[in-house]
Design a protein around this motif. Structure first.
Motif, mmCIF file in Angstrom:
data_model
loop_
_atom_site.group_PDB
_atom_site.id
_atom_site.type_symbol
_atom_site.label_atom_id
_atom_site.label_comp_id
_atom_site.label_asym_id
_atom_site.label_seq_id
_atom_site.Cartn_x
_atom_site.Cartn_y
_atom_site.Cartn_z
ATOM 1 N N LEU A 1 12.281 12.280 -4.673
ATOM 2 C CA LEU A 1 11.248 11.044 -4.224
ATOM 3 C C LEU A 1 11.174 10.617 -3.320
ATOM 4 C CD1 LEU A 1 13.384 8.495 -6.574
ATOM 5 C CD2 LEU A 1 11.699 9.297 -7.860
ATOM 6 N N GLY A 2 10.037 10.846 -2.838
ATOM 7 C CA GLY A 2 9.492 10.859 -1.690
ATOM 8 C C GLY A 2 10.305 9.062 -1.020
ATOM 9 N N LEU A 3 10.872 9.248 0.734
ATOM 10 C CA LEU A 3 11.682 8.330 1.052
ATOM 11 C C LEU A 3 10.421 7.974 2.447
ATOM 12 C CD1 LEU A 3 14.509 9.886 1.478
ATOM 13 C CD2 LEU A 3 13.855 7.722 0.340
ATOM 14 N N GLY B 1 7.170 11.406 -6.870
ATOM 15 C CA GLY B 1 8.456 11.547 -7.827
ATOM 16 C C GLY B 1 7.050 13.110 -8.068
ATOM 17 N N THR B 2 8.276 14.482 -7.457
ATOM 18 C CA THR B 2 8.100 16.067 -7.657
ATOM 19 C C THR B 2 9.805 16.506 -8.343
ATOM 20 O OG1 THR B 2 6.968 15.264 -5.494
ATOM 21 C CG2 THR B 2 7.413 17.505 -6.527
ATOM 22 N N PRO B 3 8.927 17.445 -9.062
ATOM 23 C CA PRO B 3 10.372 18.415 -9.502
ATOM 24 C C PRO B 3 10.627 19.220 -8.785
ATOM 25 C CG PRO B 3 8.071 18.780 -10.654
ATOM 26 C CD PRO B 3 7.865 17.896 -9.884
ATOM 27 N N THR B 4 11.463 20.112 -8.211
ATOM 28 C CA THR B 4 12.107 21.072 -7.455
ATOM 29 C C THR B 4 12.851 22.012 -8.249
ATOM 30 O OG1 THR B 4 14.091 20.153 -6.789
ATOM 31 C CG2 THR B 4 12.066 19.313 -5.359
ATOM 32 N N ARG B 5 12.639 23.421 -7.685
ATOM 33 C CA ARG B 5 13.871 24.031 -8.397
ATOM 34 C C ARG B 5 15.172 23.417 -8.577
ATOM 35 N NH1 ARG B 5 14.197 30.099 -4.753
ATOM 36 N NH2 ARG B 5 15.730 29.681 -6.530
ATOM 37 N N HIS B 6 15.640 22.977 -7.889
ATOM 38 C CA HIS B 6 17.364 22.434 -7.880
ATOM 39 C C HIS B 6 17.375 20.492 -8.534
ATOM 40 C CE1 HIS B 6 18.167 25.734 -5.595
ATOM 41 N NE2 HIS B 6 17.347 25.237 -3.942
ATOM 42 N N SER C 1 1.339 -0.834 0.119
ATOM 43 C CA SER C 1 0.004 0.313 0.139
ATOM 44 C C SER C 1 0.555 1.212 0.108
ATOM 45 C CB SER C 1 -0.591 0.120 1.623
ATOM 46 O OG SER C 1 -0.081 0.036 2.260
ATOM 47 N N VAL C 2 0.165 2.297 -0.507
ATOM 48 C CA VAL C 2 0.647 3.695 -0.698
ATOM 49 C C VAL C 2 -0.168 4.628 -0.680
ATOM 50 C CG1 VAL C 2 1.096 3.599 -3.096
ATOM 51 C CG2 VAL C 2 2.890 5.197 -1.393
ATOM 52 N N ARG C 3 0.542 6.076 0.221
ATOM 53 C CA ARG C 3 -0.285 6.856 -0.133
ATOM 54 C C ARG C 3 -0.143 8.051 -0.804
ATOM 55 N NH1 ARG C 3 -2.892 9.759 6.218
ATOM 56 N NH2 ARG C 3 -3.566 8.034 5.711
ATOM 57 N N VAL C 4 -0.411 9.070 -1.451
ATOM 58 C CA VAL C 4 -0.097 9.567 -2.612
ATOM 59 C C VAL C 4 -0.711 10.439 -2.510
ATOM 60 C CG1 VAL C 4 0.780 7.659 -4.662
ATOM 61 C CG2 VAL C 4 -1.636 8.273 -4.157
ATOM 62 N N ASP C 5 -0.273 11.841 -2.859
ATOM 63 C CA ASP C 5 -0.571 13.168 -2.368
ATOM 64 C C ASP C 5 -1.841 14.074 -3.797
ATOM 65 O OD1 ASP C 5 0.611 14.164 -4.527
ATOM 66 O OD2 ASP C 5 2.023 14.913 -3.711
ATOM 67 N N ALA C 6 -2.217 12.483 -4.929
ATOM 68 C CA ALA C 6 -2.588 13.469 -6.274
ATOM 69 C C ALA C 6 -3.807 12.708 -6.903
ATOM 70 C CB ALA C 6 -2.064 14.538 -7.009
ATOM 71 N N ALA C 7 -4.873 13.212 -7.216
ATOM 72 C CA ALA C 7 -5.468 11.980 -7.776
ATOM 73 C C ALA C 7 -4.890 10.895 -9.108
ATOM 74 C CB ALA C 7 -6.916 12.633 -8.070
ATOM 75 N N TRP C 8 -4.073 11.860 -9.546
ATOM 76 C CA TRP C 8 -3.246 11.353 -10.976
ATOM 77 C C TRP C 8 -2.368 10.038 -10.950
ATOM 78 C CZ3 TRP C 8 2.042 10.800 -12.188
ATOM 79 C CH2 TRP C 8 2.546 11.327 -11.343
ATOM 80 N N GLU D 1 16.356 13.869 -2.749
ATOM 81 C CA GLU D 1 17.076 15.062 -4.744
ATOM 82 C C GLU D 1 18.164 14.280 -5.499
ATOM 83 O OE1 GLU D 1 16.234 19.471 -4.614
ATOM 84 O OE2 GLU D 1 18.138 19.337 -4.261
ATOM 85 N N ILE D 2 17.440 14.212 -6.413
ATOM 86 C CA ILE D 2 18.083 14.004 -7.636
ATOM 87 C C ILE D 2 18.908 15.340 -8.497
ATOM 88 C CG2 ILE D 2 18.813 12.914 -9.298
ATOM 89 C CD1 ILE D 2 17.189 10.802 -8.442
#
Length: 227
Positions: A163-165, A154-159, A45-52, A195-196
């Motif tokens: 990837l959530g841990l 996975g989420t893009p950032t300024r830098h 199972s995994v909790r996610v933050d968006a419907a997509w 962060e990559i």
């Protein structure tokens, strides 16, 4: 490795190089995923933050032959109602019009803040459940596993790209070593993300996880509009 008909060279670790398998769910467990065990079966199972993310994960997991369900996580879950004995006849208990719209405060309390996606318990996941967590230095992440991880957290950032841990930090060293081995060396951030950064590493991530699923916003997928 010979080039495919379109002339694109496949990465040996990329999502196109191997067939999807149940072992790919290790990508969810390397991140915020949770493993459940019951008898000779397992469940992820995994909790996610968006419907997509729900749409993408359900498609990926069902495509691996698993039974999958999901449900919303409410900001203020309603308390369980307990029936009380009353001397008032049933047909006189309430004059409330059932068609009356819910109170705005109730609607706000029921606001969805996240979603949980989970597989059914399955004997087909027993091998993963038995082998997890992997011994030190034995965590392997390829394109298919990273694709599930990106879809979930996975989420893009300024830098760069994060990837959530796992919140309990038990796999940080193993995750860092596994990502470094596939050319994605990065850093663990205080917000419990990995962060990559760097043009070459971000291009490598996009190569490994493959084309964006239809449900995923282009700006949020590796190699998308903000890359």
């Amino acid at each position: 490795m010979p080039a495919p008909p379109g002339g694109k060279q496949l990465s040996v670790f990329g999502v196109e190089a191997v067939d999807p398998s149940l072992a790919d769910l290790a990508g969810l467990l390397a991140g915020p995923g949770r493993l459940g065990r019951m008898g000779g079966t397992g469940r992820v199972s995994v909790r996610v933050d968006a419907a997509w993310r729900v749409h993408v994960l359900v498609q990926e997991l069902v495509g691996r032959g698993l039974v999958v369900n999901w449900h919303p996580i409410l900001e203020n879950p309603p308390e369980e109602r307990v029936a009380e004995l009353t001397a008032v006849p049933v047909d006189q208990e309430s004059d409330e019009d059932p068609s009356t719209p819910a109170d705005p405060a109730v609607r706000e309390a029921e606001r969805t803040v996240a979603f949980e996606v989970r597989t059914a318990y399955s004997s087909r996941l027993n091998a993963l459940a038995t082998a997890w967590p992997p011994p030190s230095g034995k965590l392997f992440l390829n394109g298919s596993r990273l694709r599930l991880w990106v879809a979930a957290a996975g989420t893009p950032t300024r830098h760069g790209y994060t990837l959530g841990l796992d919140p309990d930090a038990s796999l940080d060293k193993a995750v860092d070593a596994a990502l470094t081995r596939v050319g994605l060396a990065g850093t663990v951030q205080p917000a419990r993300t990995y962060e990559i950064a760097g043009r070459r590493r971000l291009a490598r991530l996009a190569e490994l996880v493959g084309e964006r699923p239809d449900a995923a916003p282009a700006r949020l997928w590796p190699g998308g509009a903000t890359a």
